[in-house]
Design an enzyme around this catalytic site. Structure first.
Site, PDB file in Angstrom:
ATOM      1  N   ASN A 134      -4.105 -25.722 -11.959  1.00  0.00           N
ATOM      2  CA  ASN A 134      -4.905 -24.577 -12.379  1.00  0.00           C
ATOM      3  C   ASN A 134      -6.374 -24.909 -12.146  1.00  0.00           C
ATOM      4  O   ASN A 134      -6.812 -26.042 -12.353  1.00  0.00           O
ATOM      5  CB  ASN A 134      -4.669 -24.287 -13.861  1.00  0.00           C
ATOM      6  N   GLU A 197      -4.704 -20.596  -7.702  1.00  0.00           N
ATOM      7  CA  GLU A 197      -6.130 -20.551  -7.367  1.00  0.00           C
ATOM      8  C   GLU A 197      -6.438 -21.197  -6.010  1.00  0.00           C
ATOM      9  O   GLU A 197      -7.251 -20.677  -5.245  1.00  0.00           O
ATOM     10  CB  GLU A 197      -6.955 -21.225  -8.467  1.00  0.00           C
ATOM     11  N   ASP A 241     -23.831 -15.822 -23.966  1.00  0.00           N
ATOM     12  CA  ASP A 241     -22.757 -15.419 -23.075  1.00  0.00           C
ATOM     13  C   ASP A 241     -23.160 -14.186 -22.282  1.00  0.00           C
ATOM     14  O   ASP A 241     -24.333 -13.811 -22.241  1.00  0.00           O
ATOM     15  CB  ASP A 241     -21.445 -15.224 -23.841  1.00  0.00           C
TER      16      ASP A 241
END
Length: 413
Positions: A134, A197, A241
């Site tokens: 991953n 990915e 964020d």
């Protein structure tokens, strides 16, 4: 590596020799209006690259597609095989994270943060092959010369791998790669089935070579850190964020770094939190997901995450309406496809979804709130929405023409 894109971008990359401290970069970028400009900065004597995938148009250039084709192109992209090499080109150095130009972005941040580090992880018992790994981007706060604390979001893949290792009484071995190609960054930010990915990045990049290092497969990068996510927890945050507001402090797992590899004259890569680049990487990967979901219920033309919502909370979906109810079904499919989404506007194929003026025209002339406004209370939303509590209220606007009165909506050329 990020340096592979320097020739592609050419003179659009602005290089600054003025030396900056690690906590001066965001001010410098904003004062010089460089938010949408690829740059290489001098941070405490080290090269730092930023904004190499900071606009939708730049992403389209890397892929060789038009803006209007991007969503459909990504939705129809197949995976591609990956080449594996044993000739790892980086040199090993003594571990000292403080030798890297890790930045502090905003005054109230909990510390200096790695923001463009791709974490490569796999189940400890899995084989060393591309679909066992991953790859995902995590913010990581510097704790010391060989320690970081990472924000792992439940229940995403890295978190689940870490929990599985902890339950077995083990650390989770990981590699952190910094300074990868912008399209590998994009692949790592895309929600994909586990282990896809590398193959997705290979499709985006028209081929990908990875290097075997111990039990890891590593994409070309400027910096590679090998380490472990442990069961130790430390405070992580505050951190700005995507909304430009501070996320809260949480107890998060500590990463211990065992080995460190650098390219010669390496280029460190950094993503500014709440920047245009941040929104491109967090938002645009959801567009093909929504496109595919809506295509199951009606004829979808295009999808765009809106810049005003940080490319994260709102979407505009363009459909070819064939039957009454298509707009409502598109709303339901869109909100189901992306749990973080808060609102969606559905429009006809004659509306320019890249122009909010045109979208607002559709709302003004094709929408009646008592019939075309959908409200869903008590849904799971995003923890990044400061207005949400335990749940959120989601909404949809069906701004499509009524088929029974299509002539009433005819627009002059």
């Amino acid at each position: 590596m990020i340096r592979e894109t320097l020739k592609f971008l050419g003179e659009r990359v602005r290089v600054f020799e003025e030396e900056l401290r690690h906590d001066e970069v965001v001010r410098f970028i904003r004062e010089n209006k460089l938010e949408r400009t690829p740059v290489i900065l001098n941070v405490e004597g080290k090269r730092v690259a930023k904004n190499f995938i900071c606009t939708r148009e730049l992403l389209c250039e890397y892929l060789g597609v038009r803006r209007e084709e991007l969503c459909r192109y990504l939705a129809n992209l197949d995976y591609r095989s990956v080449e594996i090499s044993n000739d790892f080109p980086l040199r090993e150095v003594d571990v000292n994270l403080k030798e890297l130009p890790i930045l502090k972005y905003y005054p109230k941040d909990g510390g200096r943060y790695i923001t463009a580090g791709v974490v490569i992880a796999k189940d400890v018992e899995a084989e060393v092959k591309p679909d066992s790994f991953n790859a995902s981007i995590h913010r990581m706060m510097l704790l010391g010369k060989d320690k970081l604390v990472a924000r792992l979001v439940e229940p995403r893949h890295t978190y689940l791998l870490w929990r599985s290792a902890v339950e077995k009484g083990e650390d989770l071995p990981i590699a952190i790669v910094i300074g990868v190609h912008p399209l590998f960054l994009f692949a790592s930010a895309t929600r994909l089935p586990f282990g896809k990915e590398f193959e997705y990045a290979s499709a985006l990049m028209n081929g990908l070579k990875v290097y075997r290092v111990e039990d890891f497969l590593i994409p070309p990068a400027e910096i590679v850190l090998l380490g472990r996510i442990t069961d130790k927890l430390e405070d992580e945050g505050p951190f700005v964020d995507i909304t430009g507001t501070y996320d809260k402090v949480r107890k998060q797992p500590v990463i211990e770094i065992d080995r460190m590899f650098l390219a010669e004259d390496f280029i460190y890569y950094s993503i500014t939190p709440a920047s245009y680049e941040h929104t491109v990487l967090m938002g645009i990967p959801y567009e093909p997901v929504i496109y595919k979901a809506v295509s199951n219920v009606c004829k979808v033309r295009n999808v765009v995450m809106t810049t005003g919502s940080r490319c994260y909370f709102h979407a505009i979906v363009q459909i070819e309406k064939i039957t009454e109810g298509d707009g409502k079904n598109a709303i339901i499919a869109t909100l189901s496809a992306n749990p973080s989404l808060k609102g969606v506007i559905v429009v006809d194929e004659d509306i320019d979804i890249y122009s909010y003026e045109d979208v607002e025209y559709a709302i003004a002339t094709r929408f009646q709130a008592d019939k075309d406004f959908v409200v869903i209370k008590g849904a799971r939303g995003s923890s990044l929405d400061p207005s949400a509590e335990e749940t959120t209220t989601k909404w949809g606007i069906d701004a499509t023409k009524y088929l029974s009165r299509k002539n009433d909506f005819e627009r002059v050329a």
